[in-house]
Design a protein around this motif. Sequence first.
Motif, PDB file in Angstrom:
ATOM      1  N   GLN A   1       0.823  -1.203   0.000  1.00  4.92           N
ATOM      2  CA  GLN A   1       0.000   0.000   0.000  1.00  4.92           C
ATOM      3  C   GLN A   1       0.860   1.257   0.000  1.00  4.92           C
ATOM      4  OE1 GLN A   1      -2.890   0.283   3.148  1.00  4.92           O
ATOM      5  NE2 GLN A   1      -3.487   2.359   2.581  1.00  4.92           N
ATOM      6  N   ALA A   2       0.504   2.194  -0.861  1.00  5.81           N
ATOM      7  CA  ALA A   2       1.189   3.486  -0.897  1.00  5.81           C
ATOM      8  C   ALA A   2       0.761   4.320   0.304  1.00  5.81           C
ATOM      9  CB  ALA A   2       0.859   4.214  -2.194  1.00  5.81           C
ATOM     10  N   THR A   3       1.731   4.785   1.077  1.00  6.14           N
ATOM     11  CA  THR A   3       1.482   5.663   2.217  1.00  6.14           C
ATOM     12  C   THR A   3       2.560   6.746   2.221  1.00  6.14           C
ATOM     13  OG1 THR A   3       2.893   4.475   3.794  1.00  6.14           O
ATOM     14  CG2 THR A   3       0.624   3.663   3.527  1.00  6.14           C
ATOM     15  N   ASN A   4       2.599   7.507   3.297  1.00  6.65           N
ATOM     16  CA  ASN A   4       3.674   8.503   3.410  1.00  6.65           C
ATOM     17  C   ASN A   4       4.991   7.859   3.830  1.00  6.65           C
ATOM     18  OD1 ASN A   4       3.114   7.897   6.079  1.00  6.65           O
ATOM     19  ND2 ASN A   4       2.584   9.979   6.682  1.00  6.65           N
ATOM     20  N   GLN A   5       4.995   6.518   3.936  1.00  9.09           N
ATOM     21  CA  GLN A   5       6.200   5.774   4.307  1.00  9.09           C
ATOM     22  C   GLN A   5       6.810   5.036   3.113  1.00  9.09           C
ATOM     23  OE1 GLN A   5       7.537   5.825   7.588  1.00  9.09           O
ATOM     24  NE2 GLN A   5       6.039   7.482   7.720  1.00  9.09           N
ATOM     25  N   ASN A   6       6.462   5.447   1.892  1.00  5.90           N
ATOM     26  CA  ASN A   6       6.961   4.744   0.703  1.00  5.90           C
ATOM     27  C   ASN A   6       8.483   4.601   0.695  1.00  5.90           C
ATOM     28  OD1 ASN A   6       4.308   4.679  -0.132  1.00  5.90           O
ATOM     29  ND2 ASN A   6       4.685   5.652  -2.119  1.00  5.90           N
TER      30      ASN A   6
ATOM     31  N   ARG B   1     -11.997   2.144  -1.372  1.00  2.58           N
ATOM     32  CA  ARG B   1     -11.895   2.039   0.076  1.00  2.58           C
ATOM     33  C   ARG B   1     -11.659   3.415   0.701  1.00  2.58           C
ATOM     34  NH1 ARG B   1     -10.509  -2.564   2.490  1.00  2.58           N
ATOM     35  NH2 ARG B   1     -11.170  -1.362   4.319  1.00  2.58           N
ATOM     36  N   LEU B   2     -12.277   3.645   1.855  1.00  2.00           N
ATOM     37  CA  LEU B   2     -12.145   4.902   2.584  1.00  2.00           C
ATOM     38  C   LEU B   2     -10.799   4.949   3.298  1.00  2.00           C
ATOM     39  CD1 LEU B   2     -13.542   7.528   3.630  1.00  2.00           C
ATOM     40  CD2 LEU B   2     -14.376   6.155   5.564  1.00  2.00           C
ATOM     41  N   TYR B   3     -10.122   6.079   3.191  1.00  2.11           N
ATOM     42  CA  TYR B   3      -8.820   6.265   3.828  1.00  2.11           C
ATOM     43  C   TYR B   3      -8.970   6.970   5.175  1.00  2.11           C
ATOM     44  CZ  TYR B   3      -5.903   4.880  -0.138  1.00  2.11           C
ATOM     45  OH  TYR B   3      -5.268   4.169  -1.126  1.00  2.11           O
ATOM     46  N   LEU B   4      -8.085   6.613   6.094  1.00  2.00           N
ATOM     47  CA  LEU B   4      -7.952   7.306   7.371  1.00  2.00           C
ATOM     48  C   LEU B   4      -6.865   8.368   7.250  1.00  2.00           C
ATOM     49  CD1 LEU B   4      -7.953   4.173   9.740  1.00  2.00           C
ATOM     50  CD2 LEU B   4      -9.911   5.632   9.129  1.00  2.00           C
ATOM     51  N   ASP B   5      -6.806   9.282   8.200  1.00  2.00           N
ATOM     52  CA  ASP B   5      -5.776  10.318   8.179  1.00  2.00           C
ATOM     53  C   ASP B   5      -4.373   9.725   8.226  1.00  2.00           C
ATOM     54  OD1 ASP B   5      -7.787  12.168   8.143  1.00  2.00           O
ATOM     55  OD2 ASP B   5      -7.518  12.863  10.207  1.00  2.00           O
ATOM     56  N   SER B   6      -4.249   8.523   8.792  1.00  2.00           N
ATOM     57  CA  SER B   6      -2.952   7.856   8.901  1.00  2.00           C
ATOM     58  C   SER B   6      -2.428   7.400   7.543  1.00  2.00           C
ATOM     59  CB  SER B   6      -3.069   6.639   9.820  1.00  2.00           C
ATOM     60  OG  SER B   6      -3.959   5.685   9.258  1.00  2.00           O
ATOM     61  N   GLY B   7      -3.301   7.374   6.529  1.00  2.00           N
ATOM     62  CA  GLY B   7      -2.924   6.855   5.228  1.00  2.00           C
ATOM     63  C   GLY B   7      -3.302   5.407   5.033  1.00  2.00           C
ATOM     64  N   PHE B   8      -3.764   4.762   6.095  1.00  2.00           N
ATOM     65  CA  PHE B   8      -4.220   3.388   5.988  1.00  2.00           C
ATOM     66  C   PHE B   8      -5.721   3.359   5.703  1.00  2.00           C
ATOM     67  CE2 PHE B   8      -0.267   2.953   8.392  1.00  2.00           C
ATOM     68  CZ  PHE B   8       0.353   1.949   7.656  1.00  2.00           C
ATOM     69  N   LEU B   9      -6.241   2.161   5.444  1.00  2.00           N
ATOM     70  CA  LEU B   9      -7.638   2.032   5.071  1.00  2.00           C
ATOM     71  C   LEU B   9      -8.523   1.884   6.299  1.00  2.00           C
ATOM     72  CD1 LEU B   9      -7.285  -0.519   2.119  1.00  2.00           C
ATOM     73  CD2 LEU B   9      -7.273   1.979   2.021  1.00  2.00           C
ATOM     74  N   SER B  10      -9.720   2.431   6.206  1.00  2.00           N
ATOM     75  CA  SER B  10     -10.699   2.240   7.266  1.00  2.00           C
ATOM     76  C   SER B  10     -11.089   0.773   7.320  1.00  2.00           C
ATOM     77  CB  SER B  10     -11.935   3.105   6.978  1.00  2.00           C
ATOM     78  OG  SER B  10     -12.931   2.909   7.962  1.00  2.00           O
ATOM     79  N   PRO B  11     -11.152   0.149   8.496  1.00  2.00           N
ATOM     80  CA  PRO B  11     -11.527  -1.267   8.597  1.00  2.00           C
ATOM     81  C   PRO B  11     -12.886  -1.537   7.941  1.00  2.00           C
ATOM     82  CG  PRO B  11     -10.704  -0.461  10.692  1.00  2.00           C
ATOM     83  CD  PRO B  11     -10.871   0.744   9.815  1.00  2.00           C
ATOM     84  N   ARG B  12     -12.998  -2.691   7.297  1.00  2.00           N
ATOM     85  CA  ARG B  12     -14.240  -3.027   6.608  1.00  2.00           C
ATOM     86  C   ARG B  12     -15.443  -3.069   7.546  1.00  2.00           C
ATOM     87  NH1 ARG B  12     -14.478  -5.275   1.447  1.00  2.00           N
ATOM     88  NH2 ARG B  12     -12.483  -5.326   0.328  1.00  2.00           N
ATOM     89  N   SER B  13     -15.186  -3.277   8.837  1.00  2.00           N
ATOM     90  CA  SER B  13     -16.274  -3.313   9.816  1.00  2.00           C
ATOM     91  C   SER B  13     -16.857  -1.932  10.100  1.00  2.00           C
ATOM     92  CB  SER B  13     -15.784  -3.935  11.124  1.00  2.00           C
ATOM     93  OG  SER B  13     -14.678  -3.202  11.641  1.00  2.00           O
TER      94      SER B  13
ATOM     95  N   LYS C   1      -9.601  15.437   5.418  1.00  2.00           N
ATOM     96  CA  LYS C   1      -8.227  15.872   5.154  1.00  2.00           C
ATOM     97  C   LYS C   1      -7.793  15.437   3.758  1.00  2.00           C
ATOM     98  CE  LYS C   1      -3.505  15.216   6.926  1.00  2.00           C
ATOM     99  NZ  LYS C   1      -2.687  14.540   7.971  1.00  2.00           N
ATOM    100  N   VAL C   2      -7.005  16.281   3.084  1.00  2.00           N
ATOM    101  CA  VAL C   2      -6.424  15.931   1.792  1.00  2.00           C
ATOM    102  C   VAL C   2      -5.104  15.221   2.039  1.00  2.00           C
ATOM    103  CG1 VAL C   2      -5.500  16.796  -0.390  1.00  2.00           C
ATOM    104  CG2 VAL C   2      -7.511  17.887   0.630  1.00  2.00           C
ATOM    105  N   LEU C   3      -4.983  14.005   1.512  1.00  2.00           N
ATOM    106  CA  LEU C   3      -3.816  13.180   1.755  1.00  2.00           C
ATOM    107  C   LEU C   3      -3.124  12.878   0.431  1.00  2.00           C
ATOM    108  CD1 LEU C   3      -2.402  11.485   4.061  1.00  2.00           C
ATOM    109  CD2 LEU C   3      -3.779   9.560   3.252  1.00  2.00           C
TER     110      LEU C   3
ATOM    111  N   GLY D   1      -3.016  12.862  -7.464  1.00  2.00           N
ATOM    112  CA  GLY D   1      -2.201  12.091  -6.530  1.00  2.00           C
ATOM    113  C   GLY D   1      -2.623  12.308  -5.096  1.00  2.00           C
ATOM    114  N   GLU D   2      -3.950  12.325  -4.855  1.00  2.00           N
ATOM    115  CA  GLU D   2      -4.443  12.573  -3.511  1.00  2.00           C
ATOM    116  C   GLU D   2      -5.788  11.892  -3.290  1.00  2.00           C
ATOM    117  OE1 GLU D   2      -4.710  16.859  -3.648  1.00  2.00           O
ATOM    118  OE2 GLU D   2      -6.877  16.790  -4.101  1.00  2.00           O
ATOM    119  N   VAL D   3      -6.149  11.729  -2.008  1.00  2.00           N
ATOM    120  CA  VAL D   3      -7.476  11.263  -1.615  1.00  2.00           C
ATOM    121  C   VAL D   3      -7.989  12.169  -0.497  1.00  2.00           C
ATOM    122  CG1 VAL D   3      -7.050   8.852  -2.234  1.00  2.00           C
ATOM    123  CG2 VAL D   3      -6.569   9.639   0.105  1.00  2.00           C
ATOM    124  N   ILE D   4      -9.304  12.105  -0.270  1.00  2.00           N
ATOM    125  CA  ILE D   4      -9.912  12.789   0.863  1.00  2.00           C
ATOM    126  C   ILE D   4     -10.181  11.748   1.940  1.00  2.00           C
ATOM    127  CG2 ILE D   4     -11.815  14.224   1.669  1.00  2.00           C
ATOM    128  CD1 ILE D   4     -10.047  15.568  -0.421  1.00  2.00           C
TER     129      ILE D   4
END
Length: 245
Positions: free
Chosen positions: A142-147, A169-181, A211-213, A203-206
Motif C-alpha cells: 500500500q502506498a502511504t507517506n512511508q513509501n 476504500r475509505l482512507y484514514l488520516d494515517s494513510g491506511f484504510l478504514s476497517p471493513r467493519s 483531510k487531503v492526503l 495524486g491525492e485522496v480525501i
Amino acid sequence: MKLNADLGESYGHWQINADKDIMPFIDMANIACGGHAGDPKVMHQTVALAKSHGVSIGAHPSYPDIQGFGRRSMSIPAEELCHIIQAQIAALDGLARCQGETLSYVKPHGALYNDMMSNKAVRLAVYNAIRTYYISLPLVVQATNQNDKLRIEAEEYGVNLLFEAFADRLYLDSGFLSPRSTPGAVLDGAQSVEQARRLIEKGEVITDSGKVLSISADTICVHGDTPEAINNVARIREILLGQND
C-alpha cells in the motif's frame, strides 16, 4: 498508472461471475491462489482469461482461511507463513506456465496484506517468501507517506516494491484504510470513481475526516467482489485513457 483488480475469487460452488466483464479494462490481475479462494479450475480459467486480454498475472496469496475469505488475522510462525505464501504462489505459477504464461508480481490479500503493512514481523516474513522464491517477483504494497522507508527496507531483502492506492476504500488520516467493519469503509460507485479521478489527476485522496492526503502510487486497485465493480472499472479506465490523450 496501472489498474489492477482482485480476480479468480470463486471456489467450488461459490461463484463470482464478474471476472470476464472486468478483465478487458485492467492491466494487472491479482489472481487468488487457494488461500482464501481460487481452486485449480478457477485459477486455470482466470489465467486463460488474463492471457486472452494481455493482462499481467499476479499471485494473490493470503492466510489459509477459506471460511473467512482471508479477512481474519492469523498468528503463524514466520517460517511457516513463508512456506504458506510460497506454496500459493507456486500453485498459480505452475498453472500459468502450463499455458505459456509467467507471473509478474505478488500482492497479498486481505488480512495478510493489512498485517504486512502494520506489523513488521509479518512484513519481513512476506519479504523472505519473495526473496527465497526461485524467481524474482515485485511485491505490491500500500502506498502511504512511508513509501521511501518501505522501499529501503525491502531493498535490504532484495525485494522490489510496487505501490498501490485503492479506488473503492475509505482512507484514514494515517494513510491506511478504514476497517471493513466500519460503516462507509467500502465506497459506492460514484465515490470510487471520484476517488480514482483524484488519485490519477492529483495524486491525492480525501480521508474520513475531510483531510487531503497525498499518495504516490504505481497502480490503483478496484476490488472485483464489490457490487459496482464492473461499472467502476470501466469508468476508471476512461479516466486513464483521457490522461494518455
